[in-house]
Design a protein around this motif. Structure first.
Motif, PDB file in Angstrom:
ATOM      1  N   GLY A 287      -5.242   1.204   4.254  1.00 31.60           N
ATOM      2  CA  GLY A 287      -4.493   0.140   4.904  1.00 31.60           C
ATOM      3  C   GLY A 287      -4.016   0.587   6.263  1.00 31.60           C
TER       4      GLY A 287
ATOM      5  N   ARG B 240      -0.845  -6.389   9.252  1.00 36.25           N
ATOM      6  CA  ARG B 240      -1.769  -5.468   8.593  1.00 36.25           C
ATOM      7  C   ARG B 240      -3.190  -5.943   8.875  1.00 36.25           C
ATOM      8  NH1 ARG B 240      -0.475  -6.227   3.669  1.00 36.25           N
ATOM      9  NH2 ARG B 240      -2.339  -7.299   2.933  1.00 36.25           N
TER      10      ARG B 240
ATOM     11  N   ASP C 113      -7.091  -3.887   5.180  1.00 42.24           N
ATOM     12  CA  ASP C 113      -6.631  -3.869   3.792  1.00 42.24           C
ATOM     13  C   ASP C 113      -7.300  -2.730   3.040  1.00 42.24           C
ATOM     14  OD1 ASP C 113      -5.007  -6.139   4.027  1.00 42.24           O
ATOM     15  OD2 ASP C 113      -6.730  -7.464   3.740  1.00 42.24           O
ATOM     16  N   GLU C 114      -6.504  -1.991   2.271  1.00 44.27           N
ATOM     17  CA  GLU C 114      -7.047  -0.859   1.520  1.00 44.27           C
ATOM     18  C   GLU C 114      -8.101  -1.303   0.517  1.00 44.27           C
ATOM     19  OE1 GLU C 114      -5.590   2.981  -1.155  1.00 44.27           O
ATOM     20  OE2 GLU C 114      -4.129   1.547  -0.389  1.00 44.27           O
ATOM     21  N   GLU C 115      -7.896  -2.459  -0.113  1.00 40.62           N
ATOM     22  CA  GLU C 115      -8.856  -2.931  -1.119  1.00 40.62           C
ATOM     23  C   GLU C 115     -10.239  -3.155  -0.522  1.00 40.62           C
ATOM     24  OE1 GLU C 115      -5.959  -4.226  -0.480  1.00 40.62           O
ATOM     25  OE2 GLU C 115      -4.754  -3.848  -2.280  1.00 40.62           O
ATOM     26  N   LYS C 116     -10.290  -3.533   0.746  1.00 36.56           N
ATOM     27  CA  LYS C 116     -11.569  -3.847   1.390  1.00 36.56           C
ATOM     28  C   LYS C 116     -12.139  -2.675   2.167  1.00 36.56           C
ATOM     29  CE  LYS C 116     -13.724  -7.332   4.376  1.00 36.56           C
ATOM     30  NZ  LYS C 116     -13.495  -8.588   5.157  1.00 36.56           N
TER      31      LYS C 116
ATOM     32  N   ASP D 102      -0.930 -13.358   3.851  1.00 36.45           N
ATOM     33  CA  ASP D 102      -1.090 -12.090   3.133  1.00 36.45           C
ATOM     34  C   ASP D 102      -0.883 -10.873   4.017  1.00 36.45           C
ATOM     35  OD1 ASP D 102      -1.553 -13.221   0.672  1.00 36.45           O
ATOM     36  OD2 ASP D 102      -3.724 -13.357   0.972  1.00 36.45           O
ATOM     37  N   ASN D 103      -1.106 -11.002   5.321  1.00 35.57           N
ATOM     38  CA  ASN D 103      -1.145  -9.826   6.187  1.00 35.57           C
ATOM     39  C   ASN D 103      -0.055  -9.778   7.253  1.00 35.57           C
ATOM     40  OD1 ASN D 103      -3.451  -8.911   4.845  1.00 35.57           O
ATOM     41  ND2 ASN D 103      -4.810 -10.036   6.211  1.00 35.57           N
TER      42      ASN D 103
ATOM     43  N   ALA E 294       0.695  -1.154   0.000  1.00 38.68           N
ATOM     44  CA  ALA E 294       0.000   0.000   0.000  1.00 38.68           C
ATOM     45  C   ALA E 294       0.773   1.284   0.000  1.00 38.68           C
ATOM     46  CB  ALA E 294      -1.364   0.156  -0.296  1.00 38.68           C
TER      47      ALA E 294
ATOM     48  N   GLY F  13       2.155  -2.007   4.038  1.00 38.14           N
ATOM     49  CA  GLY F  13       2.352  -3.056   3.051  1.00 38.14           C
ATOM     50  C   GLY F  13       3.118  -4.256   3.593  1.00 38.14           C
TER      51      GLY F  13
ATOM     52  N   SER G  96      -1.721  -0.966   9.880  1.00 41.15           N
ATOM     53  CA  SER G  96      -0.940  -2.053  10.456  1.00 41.15           C
ATOM     54  C   SER G  96      -0.277  -1.606  11.745  1.00 41.15           C
ATOM     55  CB  SER G  96       0.135  -2.519   9.466  1.00 41.15           C
ATOM     56  OG  SER G  96       1.105  -1.504   9.264  1.00 41.15           O
TER      57      SER G  96
END
Length: 251
Positions: A117, A107, A110-113, A73-74, A23, A36, A119
Motif C-alpha cells: 500500500g 491511497r 492498494d496492497e491487495e492489488k 475507498d481510497n 494496511a 490505510g 499513499s
C-alpha cells in the motif's frame, strides 16, 4: 552532522529498508501514519488524553480529538484538535483550544492489488485561536506536512514507513521520517513499535523518538489505544515524554 549513528539509522536506513521491502499499522496511538483509510462512508474517531514534555515545556490535551472519514475507498478526510493545558518553563499554566490540523489522505496503491500500500497525506496545521500562541505554549502561524506512506503485511507482522517534509512558518523546516512495526498477538491485541525522527534542514538538530504501545479490542467497533515513548538524546527540543491514552471508535 547527525548527533549519533542511531539518529542517522532511524532517519534514513529504517524507512528505506521497509520502502524497498514493504494496511500498515501506524496512526493512533502512534505519531506517524500508514496508507490505510477508513473505507467508503466509514468513520474512525479517536478521543485521547495526551502528554508531551520537553526540557522547557509540558502540554496535555484533555481531550485530543481525531476525526477521520472515508470519502470512497481510497480517500480519507481528517481533522484533529482538542483542549490543551500547558506551560513554559518558569511560567504559569494556560489552557484553551489547541491548534487544528486538517488533511486529506489519498491511497494510490492498494496492497491487495499491487502487493503493498502507498499513499500521500498532505496536512495543514493552523491556530484555531491566538490565545495559546501568545503564551508560547503552541506554535504560531501555519505549518504544512507533505509525506508519503508505504505499508505491507507479512503474516502477523505489519510494517509501515513514512517520509515527508514539514514547512513551519515561524520556525525551522524539517525532514521527517519514521517506521512502525505492528504484531498481531491475538484477535483483539496488537503490539506496536515506532522509531521517528525530525531533522532540521541544516542537518544539525534532530529529535529521534522511540515509542511503543498497543491496540486492544473491546468490541467490534471500540478499542483502547495506548502508547508511550521518549527521545533517545537530550537537547532543547527533545521529547522527554510522549503519552497517548485513548479510545477509538469505528462505524
Amino acid at each position: 552532522m547527525f548527533r549519533s549513528l542511531t539518529a542517522f539509522i532511524a532517519f534514513v536506513i529504517f524507512p528505506l529498508m521497509f520502502a524497498a521491502a514493504a494496511a500498515g499499522q501506524a496512526g493512533p496511538p502512534l505519531i506517524g501514519d500508514d496508507p490505510g483509510t477508513p473505507g467508503t462512508n466509514h468513520w474512525e474517531i479517536n478521543i485521547a488524553y495526551t502528554v508531551v514534555r520537553t526540557p522547557h515545556q509540558v502540554t496535555m490535551e484533555t481531550p485530543h480529538v481525531d476525526l477521520n472519514y472515508g470519502l470512497g475507498d481510497n480517500i480519507q478526510l481528517t481533522y484533529q484538535g482538542g483542549w490543551l493545558i500547558g506551560k513554559e518553563e518558569g511560567g504559569n499554566w494556560s489552557d484553551g483550544i489547541n491548534n487544528s490540523l486538517a488533511g486529506v489522505k489519498w491511497r494510490f496503491l492498494d496492497e491487495e492489488k499491487y502487493g503493498l500500500g502507498m499513499s500521500t497525506f498532505p496536512q495543514l496545521g493552523f491556530n484555531t485561536t491566538n490565545s495559546l500562541a501568545r503564551t508560547g505554549v503552541v506554535d504560531s502561524g501555519l505549518n504544512f506536512f507533505l509525506p508519503v506512506e508505504i505499508g505491507k503485511t507479512f503474516g502477523r507482522i505489519e510494517v509501515a514507513a513514512e517520509v515527508g517534509y514539514q514547512y513551519v512558518e515561524h520556525g525551522p523546516d524539517q525532514f521527517v521520517a519514521g517506521v512502525v512495526v505492528g504484531y498481531v498477538l491475538t484477535k483483539k491485541i496488537e503490539l506496536l513499535l515506532e522509531a521517528r525522527n525530525a531533522l532540521d534542514l541544516d542537518l544539525r538538530h534532530n529529535n529521534l523518538i522511540f515509542d511503543g504501545g498497543a491496540r486492544v479490542g473491546i468490541t467490534e467497533h471500540i478499542q483502547l489505544l495506548l502508547a508511550a515513548g521518549r527521545s533517545v538524546e537530550s537537547g532543547d527540543d527533545s521529547t522527554l515524554l510522549y503519552v497517548y491514552a485513548g479510545v477509538g471508535f469505528t462505524f
